[in-house]
Scaffold this motif. Structure first.
Motif: not given
Length: 285
Positions: A203-209, A245-252
């Motif tokens: 799980y990734f939250d690039p939003m936090f980056q 699976r890979v899960v990615i949190k995003e806005r766009d």
């Protein structure tokens, strides 16, 4: 170092915690935050009754469940949580992708039942404040394991303290926090290595980056945050490394949809935030 109002018991507690983490403990001696920054730069924590905290002129950051509190309350009411649905990969056809998720084409959103599902293992690669890890640990099927990585030493220290010391009024929430194993590390090192444990879900939250500039929550930690992005190559490596699976949190999701047309989007119709799910088996075919 202890806070200005720290009593002897709290000072002893702070000293013991600092030594357990390999940190140097020093007394504050009435110094202001600016005094501390002049001497130590960004590399210090203040120990208070709320545990270790990041104190800066812009504000303070200490461990708190934040939005995870509301999400856990909603789970108790039987409401859905899109992160849990994405992590479990539970799908049921509900028509087109919501307009708030900017990716053209058909999309699925899940409705996680949870009661009879088998446990899974999850690695939260960008733990940050720990809210998503807390929700996952609380809401995933019994027997699931949630591990986490955080590259910032100071942020890892604060969140790790919360997972191991914070006591919630509900015992099951406290138990969920204790089940999370957080370690300091860069997810890029984990992805690029052929070693290390293998998880069902990454799980990734690039939003936090890339936090919202106006967010007060991020102001005290902005200077110490890791701003590295999640590239297509890293996503491909994650798909090779994960079991399911890979899960990615995003806005766009527009770029992600271009790079990975088979992506499935999860999220509420009116939410600005969603989750992209890439199934490993689908990608490897």
């Amino acid at each position: 170092m202890p806070s200005l109002k720290a009593k002897e018991k709290l000072q002893s507690e702070g000293k013991a915690w600092a030594e357990s983490q390999g940190f140097t403990y020093v007394l504050r001696h009435q110094r202001t935050i600016q005094d501390l920054m002049d001497e130590y730069g960004e590399d210090f924590l203040v120990y208070s009754s709320r545990g270790p905290q990041i104190d800066r002129p812009e504000g303070s950051h200490f461990f708190s469940l934040n939005m995870a509190e509301l999400r856990i309350q909603n789970l108790r009411k039987g409401q859905r949580d899109h992160l849990l649905e994405a992590l479990m990969g539970m799908k049921e056809r509900e028509g087109r992708t919501p307009e708030s998720l900017p990716c053209e084409g058909e999309g699925d959103r899940s409705r996680w039942k949870g009661s009879s599902e088998p446990p899974i293992t999850v690695l939260d690669c960008t733990c940050g404040f720990g809210a998503d890890a807390a929700v996952a640990s609380f809401g995933l099927p019994a027997g699931s394991r949630v591990d986490a990585l955080e590259v910032s030493p100071l942020l890892e220290a604060v969140t790790s303290w919360g997972f191991s010391h914070f006591v919630h009024k509900k015992d099951d929430v406290t138990a969920a926090l204790r089940r999370i194993s957080l370690r300091r590390g860069d997810y890029r090192d984990y992805l690029l290595s052929d070693e290390g444990p293998v998880y069902d879900v990454l799980y990734f939250d690039p939003m936090f980056q890339r936090p919202v500039e106006a967010s007060c929550q991020f102001q005290p930690v902005r200077a110490i945050m890791e701003h590295g992005g999640l590239t297509r190559d890293l996503v491909e490596r994650a798909l090779q490394k994960a079991r399911r699976r890979v899960v990615i949190k995003e806005r766009d999701f527009r770029q992600l949809c271009r790079d990975f047309p088979e992506v499935t989007l999860y999220g509420g119709k009116y939410s600005r935030i969603g989750y992209a799910v890439l199934e490993c088996d689908s990608w490897k075919k």
